[in-house]
Every structure is written in structure tokens, then in C-alpha cells.
Design a protein around this motif. Structure first.
Motif, PDB file in Angstrom:
ATOM      1  N   THR A 462       0.914  -1.134  -0.017  1.00 37.53           N
ATOM      2  CA  THR A 462       0.056   0.063   0.231  1.00 37.53           C
ATOM      3  C   THR A 462       0.826   1.299   0.011  1.00 37.53           C
ATOM      4  OG1 THR A 462      -1.799  -1.126   1.015  1.00 37.53           O
ATOM      5  CG2 THR A 462      -2.019   1.362   1.268  1.00 37.53           C
ATOM      6  N   GLN A 486     -13.322   8.686  -2.433  1.00 38.43           N
ATOM      7  CA  GLN A 486     -12.939   7.664  -3.122  1.00 38.43           C
ATOM      8  C   GLN A 486     -11.511   6.903  -2.192  1.00 38.43           C
ATOM      9  OE1 GLN A 486     -15.232   6.930  -5.385  1.00 38.43           O
ATOM     10  NE2 GLN A 486     -13.476   6.091  -6.687  1.00 38.43           N
ATOM     11  N   TYR A 489     -11.929   3.230  -1.659  1.00 42.32           N
ATOM     12  CA  TYR A 489     -11.828   2.474  -2.995  1.00 42.32           C
ATOM     13  C   TYR A 489     -10.347   2.410  -3.341  1.00 42.32           C
ATOM     14  CZ  TYR A 489     -11.964   1.571  -7.918  1.00 42.32           C
ATOM     15  OH  TYR A 489     -11.539   1.036  -9.206  1.00 42.32           O
ATOM     16  N   ASP A 492      -8.737  -0.035  -1.150  1.00 43.10           N
ATOM     17  CA  ASP A 492      -9.198  -1.342  -1.151  1.00 43.10           C
ATOM     18  C   ASP A 492      -8.657  -1.942  -2.628  1.00 43.10           C
ATOM     19  OD1 ASP A 492     -10.040  -1.354   1.412  1.00 43.10           O
ATOM     20  OD2 ASP A 492     -12.226  -0.985   0.636  1.00 43.10           O
ATOM     21  N   ASN A 493      -8.552  -1.049  -3.522  1.00 48.51           N
ATOM     22  CA  ASN A 493      -8.594  -1.426  -4.821  1.00 48.51           C
ATOM     23  C   ASN A 493      -7.087  -1.308  -5.568  1.00 48.51           C
ATOM     24  OD1 ASN A 493     -11.478  -2.732  -5.890  1.00 48.51           O
ATOM     25  ND2 ASN A 493     -11.615  -0.858  -4.682  1.00 48.51           N
ATOM     26  N   LEU A 494      -6.754  -0.141  -5.482  1.00 50.03           N
ATOM     27  CA  LEU A 494      -5.559   0.470  -5.920  1.00 50.03           C
ATOM     28  C   LEU A 494      -4.246   0.424  -5.025  1.00 50.03           C
ATOM     29  CD1 LEU A 494      -6.806   3.451  -8.129  1.00 50.03           C
ATOM     30  CD2 LEU A 494      -6.474   0.883  -8.658  1.00 50.03           C
ATOM     31  N   LYS A 495      -4.599  -0.004  -3.673  1.00 50.33           N
ATOM     32  CA  LYS A 495      -3.515  -0.191  -2.540  1.00 50.33           C
ATOM     33  C   LYS A 495      -2.725   1.195  -2.399  1.00 50.33           C
ATOM     34  CE  LYS A 495      -4.185  -4.474  -1.794  1.00 50.33           C
ATOM     35  NZ  LYS A 495      -4.984  -4.770  -0.767  1.00 50.33           N
TER      36      LYS A 495
END
Length: 814
Positions: A462, A486, A489, A492-495
Motif C-alpha cells: 500500500t 474515493q 476505494y 481497497d482496489n489500488l493499494k
């Protein structure tokens, strides 16, 4: 038999001592215990202070003594509110003896190492007694044994060496016949063969516990402190640090050597050869797992087990061409330091033998300089070597792990991640065993370096981005809200862990080192400190956070003038402000060079086309080897909105006002309507194509009336729009009669650029351009007749904010 040790913080208050007693009571249910205790937290320092004060004829030693007395009496009263006379009486007698000792030091004006050992021994003697008596008052089977009767040393005061043959026999004989379940022992203190009081040096209480554990060959030594084990790095500097579950003896010693305060390396020695594990536990959170130190090889955390650091380091460099190929320089250098009792922490030497670099404690730097320059006086006079170079204000950081040698690229990752965050490495040392990689850096960079390395080696890939936003008006407000929406998001999704650290408008600014709460940022900003552009930069610089990003959401030249300062501090820039990239060509190139030099990205996608990927597409074309032949574009969403809504049934003034109200124009609409804004955009595209060009080189044919061009203020300008309505209606009528649409067009071809209002005929790609849309056509060697076209919304707060957000995310994905 179990051996436990409780440190100064663990016995630093009545509350903590009660925790200790509860732990001992639970453990005693399974068998006998040996419990080693330190002095009450802070007392050893006060004893040393009182001794120094007495030695210096400073009568404040009496005040310091009183603080020591008050602390112990307070703890006794809180732990034993009744039935405490025997404890108070003993402690009173011991304190009177301590006071007499201090008065003696005051009278003779001397504090020898021998007297110092006697002085500091009172700390452990008092704490062990009051804890043992309190446990007995609670009805538990307990007694105190003075460790001075068991641990025998030489007479090397303040750091005595243990005679293990005598000591081990004493310990074994005593515990073989001890009847009590819990034995309390003072740590740190011992006695010489001649009967004089000695101490075991730094970490002495841990050492006492290890000596007892080794003598009794117990299954495990437990060291209880105020943290839940050895951490991956300093948790005070890195919030994401966490306890290491298992670690080897060697790794623990390396981390301890480099500043991990939980354990002192000599502690490990007595139990090391016997393979007795050491368990680090937290007195304040006894149920937490802690850290187990053993000879068991564990790769659970990956090849790197921890990151540590030592501050207050000086770097000594001895160099000169006269050293090359001449034996004996190193010997003389190290002998000199040894004679001055200066400890060398790190050594590195280039294979050319032209220089030797040493790390020592900063307090020894001046002494080292004088001694080494004296020993090499002749060589210095003959210009064979230079006078010793001393650099201070430094720190050492170290990656530690037994298995680093089995993993390629550890060093590369370490220095690459430091370099990306502008952490300058002054010296490097790595042994052949590869258990430790050490780097010397500026002390002010320690926090950033530890966070950077921890993110690289311990966090689940991350990446933390620390954002500073200037200009939270229309677009800036939308950007903050998009970030708020965001954040989860992205993580969780792009670290990507995105934190807004600083916010500023023209009046106020606020900062939060660990990230601002965006749920009420407007209220926070209203009560913030007075805004200052330079002050905002200085704060971002002082915080010195890794992956810092400055976001400029203004149209302010003074903000753009600070870009170079941000880049020099390796703070990335994301900007919708066009002034910097359309300023003098040399300044534009300087910013580009600084971006590369300091590894600080400079992204300005929103300079052209708001959220459209115009600049990114152009860069990809150029990077892939294509050559730009010409660019034709409608680049002003503001002007496109105006001319798409202006006709013979409307007023030009009303449409311009509407464009401003809907956020399509700058607060000063002259910037848009004069064509300057479009000129800046085509200038930026021309420059990104590789052409040297300045704003004055662009031909700007204005459609404004003469009065509009000469207006002195925004209000004056709006008045000219009303007065000159006929002028603007004439422009519309001409286009209508020719079956054309009015579009403000930017062109670039053959190194020349122009902007002007044009009549666009039917069938042209620009003709049906609606609303505030932009369109860009790239004619290149690969797209000679059918251009690459980018089209879409080119103005508006939301799309501009999303373009800025996209640039920020791009930095997170790098």
C-alpha cells in the motif's frame, strides 16, 4: 522455574506495579518464579543527577533527593494504604543513607565510578524491597533476595564483568533451597570479589535476568516492558509498525545495536549458547503475543525482520592519494580512536583505498578530529592526506534480517525507495553475511526514511500519498470531496492510502501530520492559521513526509513561482495552474530538469483540456517516436460554451455572465475572452512537442472590442460588453450568413502557433462541438491525413477536479 524481568516503566507507578503483581500471581500457580526488577521509572536518572549536582557543589541535589523520596513514599502509600510501617521504616533508613552519601559527595567534591555504583544501586534496592513486601502483604509466598549476594564481578565499576563460575554456583545453590514461590531480585547491581558494590552497565537489569536464566537453565526468559515486543521499526515514528512475532538472537542483537530500546545486546549473551528463548512481553497489555527471540529460523515476515536507527552520529572521513597502496593507515587510525576510548559504530572503505569512512557518536567527534589530525600531522603537512573531515547531524538506519542474503534485490529496493523520496545516503556498509545493510543519512530525514522503508518491506504494497492542496475554491472543493469519496476505494482496489495533510485558501491554512479529517474540513479551515504561500511550503518541507504532493488549484503566479522550491525538496507537483508551464521557456525547462534531478514528478494534465488526456496522449506519441506535424484545437471550454449559446436572440453580456456563474470562466473573464488562456494551452502543447517557443511568439487575434481590450477592471469589462453588443452581434451575423459556427481555434504548425476566432463550416470536426467541449486534432507522421482526435468536456469544476485527481492517482501507481 520461570525467570521474569520487569523494567523501569513496568514498576514506574503503583498502577503498573499492581499489573506486575497480578502477572506474578497468575504465573505462580504453575511453579516457582524468579522476578528481576529495575529501579522505579526515572529514579536512576535522578540518582545520577543528584550525584552530579552534589559533585558540582549545587545544593539542588537536596531537591532532587526529595523528589526521589516523595516518589517512593507515594508508591508505598498507594500500594499499601494500611500495614505499611515496616516498609516505610526500611525505606526511610535507606533514604537517610542515600542522603548521607550525597552529602559526602558534596563535601569532598568528587564522584568516582566506585561511588557512582553505590549511589545508583539504591534505585533497585528500594524498588525490589517495596515490591516484595507488597506481594507478601497480598498473602502470596514471596521474598526478596539481594542480587549482590549472588552476582559476583570484577572491580570494573559502572560496567563490571561477571565471574560466571562463582555466580552460577551462587544462583544454583540459593534457588535449590529457596522455599518461597516468588523471589524478587534487584537487577543491574552486583558485588565484586572484594565485596564492593558494582553495576553491570547499560541494560543491566536485563543482564541480571539473563544470568539467572542461564544459571538455572530455564525453558524461557521473559522480559516485560511497556511495549508489546520488538517492533518492525520505531512505532513512535512509524504508525504502521507492528510487533515481530519471532526473531533470531542475531537479528535481535542487530536491531538492539541500532537503537531498538527493548533489548540490550549483552542481555542475549548468557542465554545465547544455551538456546534459551527470550520472550518480550508488555506489562500494560499482558495478553498480547509479544516477541519470541530464539535460534529458530523464521521467514514469516519476509527476509527483512526490522528497520532500526541510531541518531547523533558523526561521519569521519580520512582521505588522500598518499593512502593508496601504503599499509598501516587503518591501523594507526583505529589505534588512535581506541586510545581515546572512542567506539566505532560503522566502517566503510572504497577498494581504491583512497578514503576510509567511520561512523562514531557525535559527542566524540571533536575529540576524534583533534587526535587523528595530530597522529597524521606529518602526512597532512606533506599533502599526502587531507585533514580529517567531520560531518555531524547524521543518523544511521539499518535493515536487519538473517535471510536477506537469500533474497536478491534487497539493497536495490532499499536505496531506490530512499532515492525516490530524496533521502540522500552519505555512506553505506554491508557485511558479507548480509544480515545488516546500513546507511548514513541526515538526521532530519530519519522519520521519512523509516516510513519509506517500512512501506517498502512490511506493508502490503500500500503506497501512502501525502497531499498538500492550495486553492480550495470551486475546483479545489470538488477535488477534496472526490478524495473523501474515493479514499476507501483507492485503498481497497489500488493499494493507495491517500491523506490530505494540508489545505489552504487565500485567507486560511490548516495541517494535520497524520491526515486531516475531511468530514468537516471547511469548519477546520475557517479556524485555521493565517494563510501564507511561503509558510505553506515551509510547513510541507518541515513535515518531510514521504511521497509528498503539492496540488496547485489556483491561477496565481505567486504560487507558480514556488514550484522550483517544492521540486528541490522532492515534493511532486500536480497543477491546473497554467502560468508555470507557459512562463518563460527557460523557467519551463528548469522545472522539467528539477523534476528529473530530484525525482519529483511534475504533472499538469489539466493545463490543457481539464480532465481530457491531451498532454498524456501527446507525450506518448512523442515518446514512441512519432513526430507532430500540426495541432488544431478548440481548447477553451469557456469560449465554446459562450459561442454555442450566443445568438441573435441573446445578449453577449448575459452569456458571459452565465458562463462565469456555471464555473466555465476564470473569476476574471478577460483571461478567457482575450485568448490568453488558449494561447497558454497551445504554447504548452507546442513545448511538449519539443519546440522552443514563448508566449509572445504566439499570434493572438482577439475578437473583443477595442474598449473591452482596454478595460481596467472586471466591472469595467462587463460594462463594455453591454455597450458593444452590436460588435458581437456582427460577429454572429457574419458566421450565420456563411452557414458557419463561431469557434475559438488554436493552431500549431511548422514551429508557429496562433489563436483566433474563426468561422467553421459544416462538415468540419469542430462544427458540431457542443456545450463546453474541447477537441484536439494531432496530425503526425503516423496520422498524416486522419488525425488522432481527443474530444470531450474541457471545462467545469468537476471534470477539472477529476483531472487533478487522476494525476494524483498516477503518482500512486508509479
Amino acid at each position: 522455574m520461570k525467570v521474569l524481568k520487569f523494567g523501569g516503566t513496568s514498576v514506574g507507578s503503583s498502577k503498573n506495579i499492581n499489573n506486575v503483581i497480578n502477572i506474578l500471581e497468575n504465573y505462580s500457580k504453575t511453579g516457582p518464579l524468579a522476578c528481576v526488577v529495575s529501579a522505579v521509572g526515572g529514579i536512576t536518572d535522578k540518582l545520577l543527577l543528584a550525584g552530579k549536582q552534589a559533585q558540582n557543589k549545587d545544593q539542588q541535589f537536596l531537591e532532587t533527593f526529595q523528589l526521589i523520596k516523595d516518589k517512593h513514599f507515594s508508591i508505598i502509600q498507594e500500594l499499601n494504604p494500611v500495614n505499611n510501617q515496616e516498609i516505610l521504616g526500611y525505606v526511610e533508613r535507606q533514604l537517610e543513607a542515600l542522603k548521607s552519601l550525597l552529602e559526602g559527595i558534596y563535601l569532598i567534591n568528587e564522584l568516582s565510578p566506585k561511588t557512582s555504583d553505590k549511589l545508583v544501586s539504591y534505585g533497585e534496592l528500594l524498588s525490589s524491597f517495596l515490591i516484595a513486601e507488597t506481594i507478601k502483604n497480598r498473602g502470596l509466598s514471596a521474598d526478596r533476595k539481594n542480587a549482590q549476594e549472588l552476582v559476583v564481578t570484577n572491580s570494573n565499576f559502572t560496567k563490571a564483568e561477571v565471574d560466571y563460575q562463582i555466580t552460577n554456583k551462587n544462583i544454583q545453590d540459593y534457588f535449590s533451597s529457596a522455599k518461597q514461590t516468588i523471589t524478587i531480585l534487584p537487577g543491574f547491581i552486583a558485588r565484586s570479589k572484594s565485596g564492593e558494590q558494582t553495576t553491570l552497565g547499560r541494560g543491566g537489569s536485563d543482564f541480571t535476568a539473563a544470568i539467572i536464566a542461564a544459571a538455572l537453565k530455564v525453558d524461557q526468559l521473559e522480559i516485560w516492558t511497556d511495549v508489546s515486543g520488538m517492533y518492525t521499526t520505531n512505532p513512535k515514528l512509524v504508525k504502521q509498525a507492528y510487533p515481530i512475532e519471532k526473531i533470531s538472537y542475531q537479528e535481535a542483537m542487530e536491531l538492539s545495536h541500532f537503537g531498538a530500546k527493548v533489548l540490550y545486546p549483552p542481555t542475549v549473551q548468557p542465554v545465547l549458547n544455551l538456546n534459551i528463548p527470550i520472550h518480550i512481553k508488555n506489562t500494560l497489555a499482558p495478553n498480547e503475543a509479544g516477541t519470541v527471540i530464539s535460534n529458530e529460523d523464521s521467514d514469516a515476515n519476509g527476509p527483512v525482520k526490522g528497520i532500526s536507527n541510531i541518531n547523533n552520529i558523526a561521519l569521519l572521513t580520512l582521505e588522500g592519494s598518499g593512502m593508496v597502496g601504503i599499509p598501516g593507515f587503518s591501523k594507526r587510525l583505529f589505534e588512535t580512536l581506541s586510545q581515546e576510548k572512542i567506539n566505532v559504530i560503522m566502517i566503510t572503505q572504497a577498494s581504491s583505498e583512497h578514503s576510509i569512512c567511520l561512523g562514531i557518536e557525535e559527542k566524540d567527534a571533536e575529540n576524534a578530529k583533534v587526535a587523528i589530525d595530530a597522529i597524521f600531522e606529518n602526512e597532512i603537512a606533506l599533502n599526502k592526506i587531507e585533514p580529517l573531515i567531520v560531518e555531524t547531524g547524521l543518523s544511521m538506519i539499518a535493515l536487519v534480517g538473517d535471510n536477506m542474503k537469500n533474497h536478491q534485490g534487497i539493497s536495490g529496493k532499499m536505496f531506490s525507495s530512499l532515492g525516490k523520496n530524496n533521502v540522500n545516503v552519505r555512506a553505506i556498509a554491508q557485511g558479507a553475511s548480509e544480515k545488516n545493510i546500513t546507511a548514513v543519512i541526515t538526521e532530519s530525514d530519519v522519520k521519512k526514511a523509516l516510513n519509506t522503508l517500512h512501506e517498502q518491506f512490511f506493508e502490503s504494497k500500500t503506497k501512502q500519498l501525502n497531499v498538500f492542496i492550495t486553492g480550495v475554491g470551486n475546483v479545489g472543493e470538488r477535488l477534496v470531496e472526490q478524495i473523501k469519496q474515493q479514499k476507501k476505494y483507492l485503498k481497497d482496489n489500488l493499494k493507495i492510502k491517500l491523506r490530505v495533510i494540508g489545505l489552504s485558501n487565500s485567507r486560511k491554512m490548516i495541517f494535520g501530520e497524520h491526515g486531516l479529517d475531511l468530514s468537516n474540513w471547511k469548519e477546520q479551515l475557517e479556524s485555521g492559521e493565517t494563510a501564507s504561500l511561503q509558510g505553506f511550503f515551509e510547513k510541507a518541507k518541515a513535515l518531510n513526509l514521504r511521497n509528498s504532493i503539492f496540488v496547485d488549484v489556483t491561477a496565481n503566479k505567486n504560487v507558480a513561482d514556488l514550484y522550483a522550491q517544492y521540486l528541490r525538496e522532492s515534493i511532486a507537483i500536480v497543477a491546473c495552474n497554467k502560468i508555470a508551464c507557459s512562463s518563460d521557456y527557460e523557467n519551463y525547462k528548469l522545472l522539467k530538469r528539477l523534476s528529473l534531478k530530484y525525482n519529483a514528478p511534475f504533472l499538469f494534465e489539466t493545463n490543457v483540456g481539464a480532465g481530457l488526456p491531451v498532454i498524456d496522449t501527446l507525450r506518448n506519441l512523442v515518446a514512441s517516436g512519432d513526430k507532430i506535424k500540426s495541432i488544431q484545437a478548440v481548447l477553451s471550454g469557456s469560449l465554446n460554451f459562450v459561442f454555442n449559446n450566443f445568438n441573435d436572440t441573446t445578449k453577449f453580456y448575459d452569456i458571459v455572465k452565465q458562463a462565469g456563474a456555471e464555473g466555465y470562466t476564470e473569476p476574471d473573464p478577460r483571461i478567457d475572452l482575450s485568448g490568453v488562456d488558449v494561447a497558454r494551452k497551445i504554447l504548452i502543447l507546442a513545448r511538449e512537442s519539443g519546440v522552443k517557443i514563448n508566449l509572445e511568439d504566439i499570434e493572438n487575434t482577439s475578437f473583443l472590442s477595442e474598449a473591452g481590450l482596454k478595460s481596467d477592471s472586471v466591472d469595467d469589462f462587463y460594462n463594455t460588453l453591454i455597450a458593444d453588443e452590436a460588435h458581437y452581434q456582427k460577429l454572429y451575423a457574419s458566421a450565420k450568413s456563411n452557414h458557419c459556427q463561431l469557434k475559438y481555434v488554436a493552431k500549431f504548425e511548422d514551429g508557429k502557433a496562433s489563436v483566433s476566432l474563426q468561422e467553421i463550416p459544416e462538415g468540419h470536426p469542430f462544427y458540431n462541438l457542443e456545450g463546453s467541449d474541447n477537441i484536439v486534432m494531432f496530425y503526425t507522421e503516423r496520422y498524416p491525413t486522419n488525425p488522432m482526435i481527443i474530444k470531450g468536456a474541457g471545462a467545469g469544476a468537476d471534470v477539472t477536479a477529476s483531472g487533478l485527481f487522476a494525476d494524483i492517482i498516477r503518482l500512486g501507481n508509479d
